[in-house]
Design a protein around this motif. Structure first.
Motif, PDB file in Angstrom:
ATOM      1  N   LYS A  44     -35.472  13.173  14.365  1.00 24.31           N
ATOM      2  CA  LYS A  44     -36.252  12.242  15.186  1.00 24.31           C
ATOM      3  C   LYS A  44     -37.691  12.728  15.327  1.00 24.31           C
ATOM      4  CE  LYS A  44     -36.047   9.654  19.524  1.00 24.31           C
ATOM      5  NZ  LYS A  44     -35.296   9.465  20.796  1.00 24.31           N
ATOM      6  N   LYS A  45     -37.853  14.047  15.451  1.00 23.05           N
ATOM      7  CA  LYS A  45     -39.197  14.636  15.553  1.00 23.05           C
ATOM      8  C   LYS A  45     -39.964  14.414  14.256  1.00 23.05           C
ATOM      9  CE  LYS A  45     -41.591  19.018  16.397  1.00 23.05           C
ATOM     10  NZ  LYS A  45     -41.425  20.472  16.682  1.00 23.05           N
ATOM     11  N   ARG A 104     -41.207  10.883  13.985  1.00 22.02           N
ATOM     12  CA  ARG A 104     -42.371  10.609  14.818  1.00 22.02           C
ATOM     13  C   ARG A 104     -43.651  11.213  14.244  1.00 22.02           C
ATOM     14  NH1 ARG A 104     -39.783  11.720  20.862  1.00 22.02           N
ATOM     15  NH2 ARG A 104     -38.660   9.725  21.030  1.00 22.02           N
TER      16      ARG A 104
END
Length: 201
Positions: free
Chosen positions: A195-196, A199
């Motif tokens: 998820k990081k 982003r």
């Protein structure tokens, strides 16, 4: 040759696979670690996508689409998730992704898969604890992995004889019991990492 590594950042994985190819080892299989076959040293680009398909025909169409753009599918199955491509034509597309959004989407698909898998293990883990198949005390006290609790009251030869007999079974029991909590933690970690990366793109 077979190597064992774990990657969440697929760009680092792509770089490593390219370095292996430059040394003369091309990726052949990823079902158990990374299996390479010896080949001539090549300076070719390898790219990774993350997709899961329900139907084989959809998977074949997917591979054909990339081949038409100059990228050959070298590893991955319809349900394996990771799909590996090598640049097969010099005049082919520079990348398997048309833009940054499609590049980021692979991490979104990966994070979603990790989260679902991690959460899916939780109910099963709780059921095994509730039915006492797993002794939760053993998760923080390895002594409970030994079913014969009298072993810890023994001394001398009797202790060592029973200890050596039960230890292989205790290790196997521990491996099975620790599998669920460790898997849940790892999948949640992979989810947060993916998820990081999504982003950051």
């Amino acid at each position: 040759m077979r190597k064992f590594r774990v990657f969440i950042d697929q760009e680092k994985e792509e770089k490593w696979l390219k370095e292996m190819l430059q040394k003369g080892y091309q990726l052949e299989d990823t079902s158990f670690g990374y299996k390479f076959r010896k080949t001539k040293a090549q300076d070719r680009t390898i790219k990774i996508d993350y997709r899961i398909f329900n139907e084989q025909i959809d998977f074949m169409d997917y591979c054909t689409l990339f081949e038409d753009s100059g990228w050959k599918h070298i590893e991955g199955k319809k349900s394996s998730g990771k799909q590996y491509f090598i640049k097969a034509a010099e005049n082919g597309a520079k990348d398997i992704f048309s833009d940054e959004l499609s590049r980021a989407s692979k991490y979104k698909r990966l994070s979603t898969r990790c989260l679902r898998t991690g959460i899916g293990y939780i109910p099963l883990f709780l059921v095994l604890i509730y039915t006492k198949v797993i002794n939760v005390e053993a998760l923080y006290n390895p002594m409970y992995l030994y079913l014969n609790t009298e072993i810890w009251e023994m001394q001398g030869l009797s202790f060592w004889t029973l200890f050596l007999l039960e230890t292989p079974f205790a290790l196997l029991r521990g491996l099975l019991w620790y599998f669920f909590p460790v898997s849940i933690i790892l999948y949640i970690y992979f989810y947060l990492k993916a998820k990081k990366l999504y982003r950051l793109i």
